[in-house]
Design a protein around this motif. Structure first.
Motif, short mmCIF file in Angstrom:
data_model
loop_
_atom_site.label_atom_id
_atom_site.label_comp_id
_atom_site.label_asym_id
_atom_site.label_seq_id
_atom_site.Cartn_x
_atom_site.Cartn_y
_atom_site.Cartn_z
N ILE A 9 -6.18 -0.54 -2.88
CA ILE A 9 -5.10 0.38 -3.24
C ILE A 9 -4.68 1.18 -2.01
O ILE A 9 -3.52 1.31 -1.68
N GLU A 10 -5.70 1.74 -1.32
CA GLU A 10 -5.36 2.60 -0.18
C GLU A 10 -6.54 2.63 0.78
O GLU A 10 -7.68 2.78 0.35
N VAL A 11 -6.25 2.46 2.07
CA VAL A 11 -7.31 2.63 3.06
C VAL A 11 -7.19 4.06 3.59
O VAL A 11 -6.22 4.41 4.27
N ILE A 12 -8.14 4.91 3.25
CA ILE A 12 -8.02 6.34 3.57
C ILE A 12 -8.31 6.55 5.06
O ILE A 12 -7.52 7.16 5.78
N ASP A 13 -9.47 6.10 5.53
CA ASP A 13 -9.75 6.11 6.97
C ASP A 13 -10.72 4.97 7.26
O ASP A 13 -10.90 4.09 6.42
N ASN A 14 -11.33 5.01 8.42
CA ASN A 14 -12.21 3.89 8.79
C ASN A 14 -13.40 3.73 7.86
O ASN A 14 -13.96 2.66 7.74
N ASN A 15 -13.82 4.84 7.24
CA ASN A 15 -15.01 4.78 6.41
C ASN A 15 -14.73 4.85 4.92
O ASN A 15 -15.67 4.81 4.13
N PHE A 26 -12.61 0.20 8.52
CA PHE A 26 -11.66 -0.22 7.48
C PHE A 26 -10.22 -0.09 7.96
O PHE A 26 -9.41 -1.01 7.82
N LYS A 27 -9.88 1.08 8.54
CA LYS A 27 -8.50 1.36 8.92
C LYS A 27 -8.02 0.38 10.01
O LYS A 27 -6.91 -0.14 9.95
N ASP A 28 -8.91 0.13 10.98
CA ASP A 28 -8.53 -0.75 12.09
C ASP A 28 -8.20 -2.15 11.61
O ASP A 28 -7.45 -2.88 12.27
N HIS A 29 -8.78 -2.54 10.49
CA HIS A 29 -8.58 -3.91 10.02
C HIS A 29 -7.84 -3.93 8.69
O HIS A 29 -7.95 -4.89 7.94
N SER A 30 -7.06 -2.87 8.38
CA SER A 30 -6.43 -2.83 7.08
C SER A 30 -5.43 -3.97 6.90
O SER A 30 -5.09 -4.33 5.79
N ASN A 31 -4.97 -4.53 7.99
CA ASN A 31 -4.01 -5.62 7.87
C ASN A 31 -4.60 -6.98 8.22
O ASN A 31 -3.97 -8.00 7.94
N ASP A 32 -5.79 -7.01 8.86
CA ASP A 32 -6.34 -8.33 9.16
C ASP A 32 -7.80 -8.41 8.76
O ASP A 32 -8.71 -7.94 9.44
#
Lengths: 355, 220
Positions: free
Chosen positions: A77-83, A53-59
């Motif tokens: 709302i918020e990407v907490i971490d990858n999972n 999730f985090k790695d792709h929060s912008n794409d």
């Protein structure tokens, strides 16, 4: 046993051991921290497993809630971490279907989803009412990295496939050797016209040693299969033992071969022991085939391969599992054959000492 | 074939001559069912019926079968060996024991009905149940005859019959309990057919294996 077979055995097992633990699981949806959906805004945390999730929060990170084949977009709302990601979905009063699922979409992981029982009593359901839904292309299994299939309930324990199943394959092969050797024992004693009766004695003795050495090896693999299976059952079904035809059959097979060794020990005369043990062994092997290959297909149970299916169902046939599973099977069969050879040589040395 | 008939007649005559042995087993059946009655009083669940009938059946068969080879000394067996083929000996013994176990299990069923009433048969398929009783008894008879022959030849007495017999008999027992319970619950032939098929396979394979392997067991 040829040297190259031993090397092949070691290489295959080494490969299977490493890769069964090395590769990660494919990404999957774990859970959402929400029990009840209501019309209007619903905020929840989406938990994934091995997701990005985090790695792709912008794409390209997207979440959807689906009702039947209709998808409702969410606001991240918020990407907490990858999972983990916190998202908000706005649902209408009327949904087309009672089947609710939660989807997450990233370029790396493809589409993952979660099915979870939900309290959806606040909605009205109408088949044709699709207001507010958006068209979505669900990318099935588009993850790019090598990984074992993500299965709810089984999770990481899917790696046990490479250990538990080869034990039974090996046991079957080794017990088959024992069965064939037992037939040889009987056919050696059955040769009435053999000139020298001591020849019969020697012949049946050799085959008997082979039969008992392979039965011992097979029993070891049977015990290992029971142990690995029991551990697997504990983590996936919640109990060390369940009343399942395959499990019960495996236990009966174990008992039969223990009985075989008790029979062997209770007869002192060597020629008679060879004959009686061979007779019981043939009987036991036929029952083994009935127990492990015929009966489970006719009964319902938890174990994969039940209710008319062969042992490999859809998830077993995943190519990533196959790549490790088949080498593991061949490696263990070779290992079993190797151990059988060693047991046989020890038996022959022991019998020479007696003389 | 004549040898087989004569041997079967011999078995039956021997049984009728030693009435105390038959009476002993009958007494055992009655006592077991009575103990079941004393400890349970009522028995309405079909599942319990299916299980209890076959637990009783299993131990009755073990008891009835113990003497099948034991009663003939080494001399008698040597005499039989000169007269008849091994196959006709095992066939006569297996069929006789199947008959004996069927009779005993029918008796045990009668005792069960006597003590617990016939309520569980309310929606049972009777023809299925009778077939199940028959096939289960013959299966027990065939398998245990062979196993007791094996145990007898090993020369270590009755204890080995149980050790060798229990693992071998479990598949039959599971199937027959399932089939009988299905019959009591009123399943159709189609629903219960797979159990019947397994039952027939087990019966046929144990009889076939006895016939194939007994000649090797018989010679000394």
């Amino acid at each position: 046993m040829k040297l190259w077979l031993k090397i092949l055995c070691a290489v295959l097992l080494f490969y299977a051991l490493l890769s069964s633990f090395y590769h990660p699981l494919a990404p999957g949806g774990l859970t959402v921290d929400i029990e009840k959906l209501v019309p209007g805004a619903n905020t929840f945390v989406y938990s994934g497993y091995n997701t990005h999730f985090k790695d792709h929060s912008n794409d390209g990170l997207q979440f959807f809630v689906s009702s039947g084949s209709h998808y409702y977009p969410t606001e991240i709302i918020e990407v907490i971490d990858n999972n983990h990601a916190k998202v908000n979905v706005v649902l209408p009063d009327t949904l087309p279907s009672e089947e609710i699922a939660f989807y997450a979409n990233t370029p790396t992981d493809g589409t993952v989803y979660i099915m979870k029982p939900m309290d959806i009593s606040a909605f009205v359901f109408h088949q044709n009412y699709t207001n507010g839904s958006v068209p979505v292309k669900v990318a099935n299994d588009q993850h790019q990295n090598f990984g074992y299939p993500f299965q709810v309930i089984i999770f990481e324990s899917i790696r046990n496939l490479m250990w538990h199943v080869p034990m039974w394959f090996t046991m079957f092969v080794i017990m088959f050797i024992s069965f064939i050797q037992s037939i040889h024992v009987l056919s050696a004693t059955g040769r009435e016209n053999m000139l020298d009766s001591s020849m019969i004695y020697v012949q049946s003795g050799i085959h008997d040693r082979k039969a008992s050495a392979s039965a011992e090896t097979g029993l070891i693999f049977c015990i290992l299969g029971l142990i690995t299976g029991s551990i697997w059952a504990r983590f996936t079904w919640g109990a060390w033992w369940t009343n399942d035809p395959q499990l019960n059959g495996a236990m009966v097979v174990f008992l039969m071969y223990v009985a075989y060794f008790i029979l062997r020990n209770s007869v002192n005369d060597e020629e008679k022991r060879a004959r009686l043990a061979a007779i019981f062994n043939i009987f036991a092997f036929v029952l083994l085939v009935v127990l492990l290959m015929v009966m489970p297909r006719f009964a319902e149970g938890l174990h994969p391969g039940k209710s008319g299916n062969p042992a490999f169902s859809s998830y077993d046939l995943d190519s990533s599992l196959r790549m490790v599973f088949y080498p593991a099977v061949f490696g263990f069969i070779l290992l079993g054959y190797w151990i059988y050879n060693l047991r046989l040589r020890i038996k022959i040395l022991e019998s020479n000492e007696e003389i | 074939m004549t040898a087989f008939k004569e041997l079967l007649k011999k078995e039956i005559r021997l049984e009728l001559r030693q009435k105390h042995a038959l009476a002993g087993v009958g007494m055992y059946v009655l006592a077991t069912v009575f103990v079941c009655y004393l400890s349970l009083e009522t028995l309405e669940s079909q599942r319990l019926w299916g299980g209890l009938i076959w637990i009783t059946g299993l131990f009755t068969a073990f008891n009835a079968m113990q003497k099948t080879f034991q009663q003939e000394g080494g001399g008698t067996q040597l005499y039989l060996y000169t007269l008849a083929s091994a196959r006709s000996v095992i066939l006569s013994k297996a069929l006789y024991n199947a008959l004996l176990v069927s009779v005993l299990n029918t008796a045990s069923l009668m005792f069960f009905i006597l003590f617990f009433g016939e309520k569980p048969f309310a929606d049972a398929d009777l023809s299925q149940f009778v077939l199940g009783l028959l096939l289960g008894s013959t299966g027990l008879g065939f398998t245990l005859t062979f196993i007791s022959g094996l145990a007898y030849k090993s020369g270590s007495g009755v204890g080995l019959v149980a050790i060798l017999g229990f693992p071998v008999i479990i598949p039959l027992l599971i199937t027959i309990v399932r089939f009988t319970t299905g019959a009591l619950l009123g399943l159709t032939w189609l629903e219960n057919g797979l159990n019947l098929l397994v039952l027939v396979i087990l019966n046929a394979s144990s009889l076939l294996l006895s016939l194939l392997l007994f000649p090797y067991l018989w010679r000394d």
